[in-house]
Design a protein around this motif. Structure first.
Motif, PDB file in Angstrom:
ATOM      1  N   HIS A  84       0.847  -1.191   0.000  1.00 57.23           N
ATOM      2  CA  HIS A  84       0.000   0.000   0.000  1.00 57.23           C
ATOM      3  C   HIS A  84       0.889   1.249   0.000  1.00 57.23           C
ATOM      4  N   PRO A  85       0.492   2.295  -0.714  1.00 55.90           N
ATOM      5  CA  PRO A  85       1.332   3.499  -0.780  1.00 55.90           C
ATOM      6  C   PRO A  85       1.697   4.080   0.582  1.00 55.90           C
ATOM      7  N   THR A  86       0.826   3.908   1.574  1.00 62.42           N
ATOM      8  CA  THR A  86       1.115   4.426   2.912  1.00 62.42           C
ATOM      9  C   THR A  86       2.342   3.756   3.511  1.00 62.42           C
ATOM     10  N   TYR A  87       2.512   2.466   3.232  1.00 65.01           N
ATOM     11  CA  TYR A  87       3.613   1.711   3.826  1.00 65.01           C
ATOM     12  C   TYR A  87       4.827   1.586   2.906  1.00 65.01           C
ATOM     13  N   ARG A  88       4.683   1.991   1.661  1.00 64.78           N
ATOM     14  CA  ARG A  88       5.762   1.803   0.697  1.00 64.78           C
ATOM     15  C   ARG A  88       7.058   2.516   1.120  1.00 64.78           C
ATOM     16  N   PRO A  89       7.000   3.797   1.547  1.00 61.03           N
ATOM     17  CA  PRO A  89       8.248   4.464   1.958  1.00 61.03           C
ATOM     18  C   PRO A  89       8.929   3.765   3.137  1.00 61.03           C
ATOM     19  N   MET A  90       8.158   3.231   4.063  1.00 60.40           N
ATOM     20  CA  MET A  90       8.738   2.531   5.210  1.00 60.40           C
ATOM     21  C   MET A  90       9.460   1.264   4.772  1.00 60.40           C
ATOM     22  N   LEU A  91       8.884   0.554   3.802  1.00 61.16           N
ATOM     23  CA  LEU A  91       9.526  -0.657   3.285  1.00 61.16           C
ATOM     24  C   LEU A  91      10.809  -0.308   2.535  1.00 61.16           C
ATOM     25  N   GLU A  92      10.763   0.760   1.745  1.00 64.36           N
ATOM     26  CA  GLU A  92      11.969   1.188   1.016  1.00 64.36           C
ATOM     27  C   GLU A  92      13.067   1.606   1.981  1.00 64.36           C
ATOM     28  N   GLU A  93      12.670   2.267   3.063  1.00 68.69           N
ATOM     29  CA  GLU A  93      13.645   2.668   4.072  1.00 68.69           C
ATOM     30  C   GLU A  93      14.262   1.435   4.743  1.00 68.69           C
ATOM     31  N   TYR A  94      13.420   0.424   5.009  1.00 71.61           N
ATOM     32  CA  TYR A  94      13.939  -0.798   5.628  1.00 71.61           C
ATOM     33  C   TYR A  94      14.962  -1.463   4.722  1.00 71.61           C
ATOM     34  N   VAL A  95      14.648  -1.566   3.441  1.00 76.03           N
ATOM     35  CA  VAL A  95      15.567  -2.199   2.503  1.00 76.03           C
ATOM     36  C   VAL A  95      16.900  -1.445   2.461  1.00 76.03           C
ATOM     37  N   GLU A  96      16.835  -0.127   2.427  1.00 74.93           N
ATOM     38  CA  GLU A  96      18.067   0.679   2.386  1.00 74.93           C
ATOM     39  C   GLU A  96      18.897   0.471   3.650  1.00 74.93           C
ATOM     40  N   ARG A  97      18.226   0.483   4.806  1.00 78.58           N
ATOM     41  CA  ARG A  97      18.934   0.308   6.073  1.00 78.58           C
ATOM     42  C   ARG A  97      19.502  -1.100   6.185  1.00 78.58           C
ATOM     43  N   ALA A  98      18.696  -2.106   5.780  1.00 74.88           N
ATOM     44  CA  ALA A  98      19.156  -3.491   5.857  1.00 74.88           C
ATOM     45  C   ALA A  98      20.391  -3.705   4.994  1.00 74.88           C
ATOM     46  N   GLY A  99      20.446  -3.043   3.844  1.00 78.48           N
ATOM     47  CA  GLY A  99      21.607  -3.171   2.981  1.00 78.48           C
ATOM     48  C   GLY A  99      22.882  -2.673   3.613  1.00 78.48           C
ATOM     49  N   LYS A 100      22.752  -1.772   4.581  1.00 79.43           N
ATOM     50  CA  LYS A 100      23.928  -1.205   5.258  1.00 79.43           C
ATOM     51  C   LYS A 100      24.383  -2.027   6.463  1.00 79.43           C
ATOM     52  N   VAL A 101      23.444  -2.706   7.138  1.00 80.00           N
ATOM     53  CA  VAL A 101      23.791  -3.382   8.391  1.00 80.00           C
ATOM     54  C   VAL A 101      23.810  -4.900   8.283  1.00 80.00           C
ATOM     55  N   ALA A 102      23.244  -5.457   7.196  1.00 73.77           N
ATOM     56  CA  ALA A 102      23.166  -6.910   7.078  1.00 73.77           C
ATOM     57  C   ALA A 102      24.557  -7.521   6.931  1.00 73.77           C
ATOM     58  N   ASN A 103      24.671  -8.790   7.312  1.00 76.20           N
ATOM     59  CA  ASN A 103      25.977  -9.456   7.216  1.00 76.20           C
ATOM     60  C   ASN A 103      26.194 -10.095   5.853  1.00 76.20           C
ATOM     61  N   GLY A 104      25.356  -9.741   4.884  1.00 73.05           N
ATOM     62  CA  GLY A 104      25.508 -10.222   3.516  1.00 73.05           C
ATOM     63  C   GLY A 104      24.482  -9.546   2.645  1.00 73.05           C
ATOM     64  N   GLN A 105      24.703  -9.536   1.351  1.00 70.55           N
ATOM     65  CA  GLN A 105      23.846  -8.786   0.444  1.00 70.55           C
ATOM     66  C   GLN A 105      22.934  -9.671  -0.402  1.00 70.55           C
ATOM     67  N   HIS A 106      22.879 -10.979  -0.126  1.00 75.26           N
ATOM     68  CA  HIS A 106      21.968 -11.823  -0.893  1.00 75.26           C
ATOM     69  C   HIS A 106      20.518 -11.573  -0.482  1.00 75.26           C
ATOM     70  N   THR A 107      20.248 -11.644   0.825  1.00 76.86           N
ATOM     71  CA  THR A 107      18.913 -11.374   1.361  1.00 76.86           C
ATOM     72  C   THR A 107      19.086 -10.434   2.548  1.00 76.86           C
ATOM     73  N   PRO A 108      19.288  -9.156   2.309  1.00 75.32           N
ATOM     74  CA  PRO A 108      19.640  -8.243   3.407  1.00 75.32           C
ATOM     75  C   PRO A 108      18.508  -8.058   4.408  1.00 75.32           C
ATOM     76  N   HIS A 109      18.813  -8.245   5.682  1.00 73.85           N
ATOM     77  CA  HIS A 109      17.870  -7.991   6.763  1.00 73.85           C
ATOM     78  C   HIS A 109      18.557  -7.234   7.887  1.00 73.85           C
ATOM     79  N   ASP A 110      17.812  -6.350   8.511  1.00 71.89           N
ATOM     80  CA  ASP A 110      18.221  -5.729   9.762  1.00 71.89           C
ATOM     81  C   ASP A 110      17.535  -6.526  10.873  1.00 71.89           C
ATOM     82  N   LEU A 111      18.231  -7.510  11.417  1.00 76.52           N
ATOM     83  CA  LEU A 111      17.603  -8.439  12.350  1.00 76.52           C
ATOM     84  C   LEU A 111      17.143  -7.761  13.632  1.00 76.52           C
TER      85      LEU A 111
END
Length: 505
Positions: free
Chosen positions: A458-485
C-alpha cells in the motif's frame, strides 16, 4: 423421514444420537467427517458434548482427540470446544471457540498439511483411531455408503477406526450418488502404485465408500442442512485483485506459457478467491478445468455459464442459496463435478503432474516472498495451513492474493519479515494485492523485494519498506537477502503495543 438405510441387517443398529455417543470413551481419538462446513456429523457431536458436560459436572475426566478432514461447523467444533473436553485437534479448523482454546493453550492443535494426515494415520504415527463418526447420504442394499457433500478423510477413518458410527442425513440429495470417486488402493511405501490420472476429470475409483459392516456400531438418522455461510458482496478491493490476476493469466497465454484454456485451477476458500472465480466468469477464457479442494459458488456459476467443463475437489463450500441449488440439481452437476478423498484432491504428485495454477490467500507476505498464512503477529493461530502448502509447493504457478492492508490500514499485509513462515520464498511465484501483481519467478531476493514493494504494498507503507531495505543493505551481514535483524519485526511489535504498524499514530 423415509429410512435411507438400505441394508436390512444394519437397521437394527439405528438409534438416537445420545445412544450412539456412548460408544465414545474418555481418551478416545475420534475421526469425524467434514470439510469446510460440508458433510460433517450434526447430531452425535452435540450429544457427545452433552455427555462430556455431564461427566465433568460429576467430577469425572472426559476428553477426546478430534480429527477431521478440515474445518467443520459450530455443531461439531464449537459444541465440543465449549465443553473443555477436546484434548487435541487436527488438521485444520476455523471455529472461533476452538481458536480461542488453542490460543489459550487448552487444546493441543496439530496444524498439518491436508495431504499428509491420511498417511500419518495409516502408518499409526498419531496413535490409535478409536471411533469414526461419518455423515453419509445413504447406505445401499449391499452395505456400501453413498458419500454426502464432502469426502475429506472419510476413507481413512473408515479403514482405520475400531468402531464406526454413521449419520445418515436425508437432507443430502440422493442425486449426489455417482458424483464421488473414491480411490480404494491407497498404500504406504514401498507398496504405492502410480495414480492413473492425467486429467482433472479422470475417474480412478468407485462412487461409494466401502466399509467393514461389522465395525458399524451405531446408525443415527438425521435431516439437517450443512452450515453454509454466504459470501460477502464483491467490493472494489476484491475486484481489483481479481482483475490483476486475470490480466496476468491473459499475459501468460499471450506469451505461450499457458494454453488458451489455461491449466487446472485451484482456488482457496474465501471471498477473495471467490472474487477471482467471478472475474473468470466475465473473462474471455473458455473450456476451463479445476483441480482443487472445494467447490465454491464461483465454480458453480462457471459451470452454469458453460465455461468450466470439470471441477475436481473433495468438498463443497457453498453459500446457502448455492447449496440449495446444488441439492435441487445434483443430477445435472454430477456431469461436471467429481468429489474425491483429500488424499487424492491434495496429492502432490497429481498437482505437479496436472500443472495446477494455485491461488490462495495469506495473512502477510514479506519483501522477499515468504508467506504467513496461519499466525497473527507470530503467535496466535488463526485457522491453519490447510491445503495451501500442498498446492503452493507443487503448483505450476503458485499465486497468493490479499488486500494490501487490514484493520482499516493499521496492518500492512506486506512487511519486512513475516512473523511466521508457512510458505517459503521458494514456493511463491506470484503475489497479488489490489495495488498490483508481482511476478517473482526467476528473480533474486533483492529484485523480488523491489518488485513486491512497488507493485503490492500500500502506498502508505511503501516508503517505510523502502527505508527498511536501504537500512538493511547497510547493516546486514551479507547482500543476498539483506535484513536488519534488530528491526525486522519492529512493525509487529508496534502493532501489539500500539494497535497499528504505522508509527506516530
Amino acid at each position: 423421514m423415509t429410512s435411507r438405510v438400505g441394508k436390512a441387517s444394519l437397521r437394527s443398529k439405528i438409534m438416537s444420537a445420545q445412544e450412539a455417543a456412548t460408544f465414545i470413551k474418555d481418551g478416545d481419538n475420534v475421526g469425524m467427517s467434514g470439510f469446510t462446513g460440508a458433510g460433517y456429523p450434526k447430531a452425535v457431536p452435540v450429544a457427545l458434548a452433552a455427555r462430556i458436560r455431564e461427566e465433568h459436572a460429576a467430577g469425572r475426566p472426559f476428553s477426546v482427540g478430534v480429527w477431521t478432514g478440515a474445518s467443520t461447523a459450530p455443531e461439531l467444533d464449537g459444541a465440543l470446544a465449549e465443553t473443555g473436553g477436546v484434548r487435541t485437534r487436527l488438521p485444520y479448523q476455523s471455529d472461533p471457540v476452538t481458536r480461542a482454546r488453542i490460543n489459550e493453550g487448552t487444546i493441543d492443535y496439530n496444524d498439518i498439511h491436508l495431504s499428509h494426515l491420511g498417511p500419518l494415520v495409516r502408518e499409526g504415527f498419531l496413535g490409535n483411531l478409536d471411533v469414526a463418526v461419518i455423515e453419509v447420504t445413504a447406505i445401499t442394499d449391499d452395505g456400501r455408503l453413498i458419500p454426502s457433500s464432502s469426502i475429506g478423510n472419510n476413507k481413512v477413518w473408515l479403514d482405520e477406526a475400531d468402531k464406526i458410527v454413521l449419520e445418515v442425513n436425508s437432507w443430502q440429495s440422493m442425486d449426489l450418488e455417482g458424483m464421488h470417486d473414491v480411490y480404494e488402493k491407497f498404500a504406504l511405501p514401498p507398496y504405492r502404485q502410480p495414480l492413473q490420472m492425467t486429467r482433472p476429470g479422470d475417474r480412478i475409483g468407485q462412487p461409494y465408500l466401502s466399509v467393514d459392516n461389522e465395525k458399524i456400531v451405531a446408525i443415527v438418522e438425521t435431516e439437517q442442512s450443512d452450515r453454509n455461510t454466504p459470501f460477502k458482496p464483491l467490493d472494489e478491493t476484491s475486484k481489483a485483485i481479481a482483475g490483476h490476476f486475470i490480466e496476468f493469466l491473459e499475459h501468460e497465454v499471450s506469451r505461450g506459457r499457458l494454453p488458451k484454456e489455461l491449466l487446472p485451477l485451484q482456488s482457496g476458500v474465501g471471498n477473495i478467491a471467490n472474487a477471482v472465480l467471478a472475474g473468470l466468469l466475465d473473462s474471455k477464457f473458455e473450456g476451463l478445468t479445476s483441480y482443487t479442494e472445494v467447490i465454491q459458488d464461483g465454480m458453480v456459476e462457471l459451470i452454469d455459464a458453460g465455461k468450466l467443463t470439470v471441477a475436481s475437489a473433495t468438498a463443497f463450500s457453498l453459500s446457502p442459496d448455492a447449496a440449495e441449488q446444488m441439492n435441487n440439481d445434483a443430477a445435472r452437476y454430477r456431469r461436471n463435478i467429481i468429489l474425491r478423498p483429500q488424499e487424492i484432491s491434495n496429492h502432490p504428485e497429481l498437482i505437479r503432474r496436472l500443472g495446477v495454477i494455485a491461488c490462495n490467500g495469506l495473512i502477510e507476505a514479506d519483501i522477499y516472498g515468504n508467506v504467513n498464512s496461519t499466525h497473527i503477529m507470530g503467535s496466535r493461530m488463526q485457522n491453519g495451513i490447510g491445503g495451501s502448502g500442498d498446492f503452493a509447493r507443487n503448483a505450476y504457478i503458485s499465486c497468493f492474493v490479499t488486500p494490501s492492508t487490514a484493520k482499516g490500514g493499521a496492518i500492512s499485509a506486506i512487511v519486512p519479515f513475516v512473523s511466521h513462515v508457512d510458505h517459503t520464498e521458494h514456493d511463491t511465484s506470484v503475489i497479488v494485492t489490489e495495488q498490483g501483481l508481482a511476478d517473482l519467478r526467476g528473480l533474486a531476493p533483492r529484485k523480488r523485494a523491489k518488485l513486491i514493494i512497488e507493485k503490492c504494498a500500500h502506498p502508505t507503507y511503501r516508503p517505510m519498506l523502502e527505508e527498511y531495505v536501504e537500512r538493511a543493505g547497510k547493516v546486514a551481514n551479507g547482500q543476498h537477502t539483506p535484513h536488519d535483524l534488530m528491526r525486522a519485526h519492529e512493525w509487529h511489535q508496534r502493532f501489539i503495543a500500539e494497535g497499528t504498524m504505522m508509527p506516530g499514530r
